[in-house]
Write a protein that holds these residues in place. Structure first.
Motif, short mmCIF file in Angstrom:
data_model
loop_
_atom_site.label_atom_id
_atom_site.label_comp_id
_atom_site.label_asym_id
_atom_site.label_seq_id
_atom_site.Cartn_x
_atom_site.Cartn_y
_atom_site.Cartn_z
N THR A 178 0.81 -1.22 0.00
CA THR A 178 0.00 0.00 0.00
C THR A 178 0.84 1.27 0.00
N GLY A 179 2.13 1.14 -0.02
CA GLY A 179 3.01 2.31 0.02
C GLY A 179 4.12 2.20 -1.01
N PRO A 180 5.07 3.14 -0.99
CA PRO A 180 6.11 3.18 -2.01
C PRO A 180 7.30 2.26 -1.76
N PRO A 316 9.39 9.02 7.10
CA PRO A 316 8.40 8.94 8.18
C PRO A 316 7.86 10.29 8.63
N ARG A 317 8.61 11.38 8.39
CA ARG A 317 8.21 12.68 8.91
C ARG A 317 7.37 13.47 7.90
N ASP A 318 7.82 13.53 6.65
CA ASP A 318 7.14 14.41 5.70
C ASP A 318 6.44 13.65 4.57
N GLY A 319 6.56 12.32 4.52
CA GLY A 319 5.84 11.53 3.55
C GLY A 319 6.43 11.48 2.16
N ARG A 320 7.54 12.16 1.92
CA ARG A 320 8.12 12.12 0.56
C ARG A 320 8.75 10.76 0.28
N THR A 321 8.77 10.39 -0.98
CA THR A 321 9.37 9.13 -1.39
C THR A 321 10.87 9.31 -1.58
N LEU A 322 11.65 8.49 -0.92
CA LEU A 322 13.10 8.53 -1.02
C LEU A 322 13.58 7.25 -1.70
N ARG A 323 14.43 7.39 -2.69
CA ARG A 323 14.95 6.25 -3.43
C ARG A 323 16.47 6.26 -3.37
N PHE A 324 17.04 5.12 -2.97
CA PHE A 324 18.50 5.02 -2.83
C PHE A 324 19.00 3.81 -3.60
N GLU A 325 20.15 4.01 -4.26
CA GLU A 325 20.80 2.91 -4.96
C GLU A 325 22.26 2.85 -4.55
N ALA A 326 22.77 1.65 -4.38
CA ALA A 326 24.18 1.44 -4.06
C ALA A 326 24.83 0.72 -5.23
N PRO A 327 25.95 1.25 -5.74
CA PRO A 327 26.60 0.61 -6.89
C PRO A 327 27.06 -0.80 -6.55
N ILE A 328 27.15 -1.64 -7.57
CA ILE A 328 27.61 -3.01 -7.38
C ILE A 328 29.04 -2.98 -6.84
N PRO A 329 29.32 -3.70 -5.75
CA PRO A 329 30.66 -3.68 -5.16
C PRO A 329 31.69 -4.33 -6.07
N GLU A 330 32.95 -4.06 -5.78
CA GLU A 330 34.04 -4.45 -6.67
C GLU A 330 34.12 -5.95 -6.89
N ASP A 331 33.90 -6.75 -5.83
CA ASP A 331 34.06 -8.20 -6.01
C ASP A 331 33.05 -8.77 -7.00
N MET A 332 31.80 -8.28 -6.95
CA MET A 332 30.82 -8.74 -7.92
C MET A 332 31.05 -8.11 -9.29
N SER A 333 31.49 -6.85 -9.30
CA SER A 333 31.73 -6.15 -10.56
C SER A 333 32.83 -6.85 -11.37
N LYS A 334 33.84 -7.36 -10.69
CA LYS A 334 34.92 -8.07 -11.39
C LYS A 334 34.39 -9.33 -12.08
N ILE A 335 33.49 -10.03 -11.42
CA ILE A 335 32.92 -11.24 -12.01
C ILE A 335 32.07 -10.89 -13.22
N ILE A 336 31.26 -9.84 -13.11
CA ILE A 336 30.43 -9.42 -14.23
C ILE A 336 31.29 -9.04 -15.43
N THR A 337 32.35 -8.30 -15.17
CA THR A 337 33.26 -7.91 -16.25
C THR A 337 33.90 -9.13 -16.91
N ALA A 338 34.33 -10.08 -16.08
CA ALA A 338 34.97 -11.28 -16.61
C ALA A 338 33.97 -12.13 -17.39
N PHE A 339 32.76 -12.28 -16.88
CA PHE A 339 31.74 -13.07 -17.58
C PHE A 339 31.36 -12.39 -18.90
N SER A 340 31.40 -11.09 -18.93
CA SER A 340 30.97 -10.35 -20.13
C SER A 340 31.89 -10.61 -21.32
N THR A 341 33.10 -11.12 -21.05
CA THR A 341 34.05 -11.37 -22.13
C THR A 341 33.90 -12.80 -22.70
N LEU A 342 33.06 -13.62 -22.08
CA LEU A 342 32.92 -15.01 -22.53
C LEU A 342 32.16 -15.10 -23.84
#
Length: 342
Positions: A178-180, A316-342
């Motif tokens: 029922t919420g964001p 909780p105070r003013d009702g605005r929608t807050l959206r946060f994203e955290a970049p993929i950390p280095e250990d997973m990013s290295k695997i993605i980069t390596a897999f992308s070359t296959l």
């Protein structure tokens, strides 16, 4: 000798010695309670004066029991150890008077517990916030509204006061119906799910006697909980001639929030998370046949490849929608980069 021990902490238990009772008080109590309290714990209770024999406190564990003795034992409520503030660096994404949002690194335990009494997120928050954190979560969990596994990285929100804690807790309990509220994860999994997009609706419960591990349960047991995960395949790696992919990057969104939910659900459909020590053991040998540099990148990953990249909440105070994203950390990013070359 006595009925099974079912005493709750803080209640008094009365035991009566049989006609052939003898020996040390601590050993007799341990036997009378069928080992449900350790002998060391019983000795501590005797020293603390909460064990009475025939109406009088006894402070010596070696006190000799006699036939017909009436033993009263009271187990006090356990006291939570108060965490200490520790100067542990945190990656802050947002902060105001009501809440803090951080990007939790893999390896950081959220709150103190068995084997992790220091070095946790709570210890770091106490250093940063002092005594301003919400107390609703208890001594060991001040401000904690939700949690991520130790080896899962990603976005977390922490309440700084009781008002924010209640409001945020209600949002997480509602799971965004029922919420964001939105919670989304990125997972690197073995193979490619048969469907590029789908829903896993499979209840979870304890996996046998292991208190920490979870499994899909089909029976209606006391610990079984409804669990739903929505997934979508974002990328496929090493796919040639329709023979299937070596691995996939999958986005998962939670409709419920159960312990190890994504990890167990992806294993349930045959595509466990890369690096997962509990739920992907059957795929360990696949690492040895990966082409380079993917093989090395996966071997250097010492955790499950799971990252909570997105969290959206209502302030909780003013009702605005807050959206946060955290970049993929280095250990997973290295695997993605390596897999992308296959």
């Amino acid at each position: 000798m006595t009925e099974p021990f079912t005493q709750a902490a803080g209640e008094k238990k009365v035991l009566t010695a049989d006609d052939d009772a003898s020996g040390r008080l601590d050993a007799w109590i341990a036997a009378a309670l069928s080992g449900q309290i350790s002998r060391n714990r019983i000795q501590s209770l005797i020293r603390d004066g909460v064990v009475n024999v025939n109406g009088s406190p006894v402070h010596e564990a070696k006190h000799k029991i006699a036939p017909g003795d009436r033993v009263e034992i009271t187990v006090p409520e356990a006291e939570e150890a108060e965490p200490q503030a520790e100067d542990i660096p945190l990656d802050f994404l947002f902060e105001d008077d009501d809440l803090i949002v951080i990007a939790k690194p893999a390896g950081l335990v959220v709150h103190p517990g068995a084997g992790n009494w220091s070095g946790t997120l709570v210890n770091a928050l106490l250093y940063h916030c002092g005594s301003t954190l919400s107390g609703i979560g208890g001594v060991k969990r001040p401000g904690i509204v939700h949690r991520l596994d130790k080896n899962t990285s990603g976005v977390m929100v922490v309440a700084k006061n009781d008002f924010a804690h209640r409001h945020l807790s209600d949002q997480f309990a509602d799971h965004g119906r029922t919420g964001p509220l939105q919670r989304a994860y990125l997972a690197l999994v073995w193979g490619r799910p048969a469907q590029l997009k789908g829903t896993i609706d499979a209840p979870l419960g304890r996996a046998g006697a292991d208190r920490t591990k979870r499994a899909v349960r089909t029976g209606d047991t006391a610990d079984t909980r409804h669990a739903v995960t929505h997934f979508q395949v974002r990328e496929r790696y090493g796919e040639t001639d329709g023979s299937g992919a070596l691995a996939s990057l999958v986005e998962c969104r939670l409709e419920t929030g159960r312990t190890h939910q994504i990890r167990v659900h992806m294993e349930h459909i045959g595509h466990p998370l890369i690096g997962d020590p509990e739920y992907s053991s059957a795929f360990k040998t696949k690492v040895n046949i990966l082409p380079e540099p993917a093989g090395t990148a996966v071997k250097q990953l010492h955790r499950q490849a799971l990252h909570a990249y997105l969290l959206q909440i209502e302030h909780p105070r003013d009702g605005r929608t807050l959206r946060f994203e955290a970049p993929i950390p280095e250990d997973m990013s290295k695997i993605i980069t390596a897999f992308s070359t296959l």
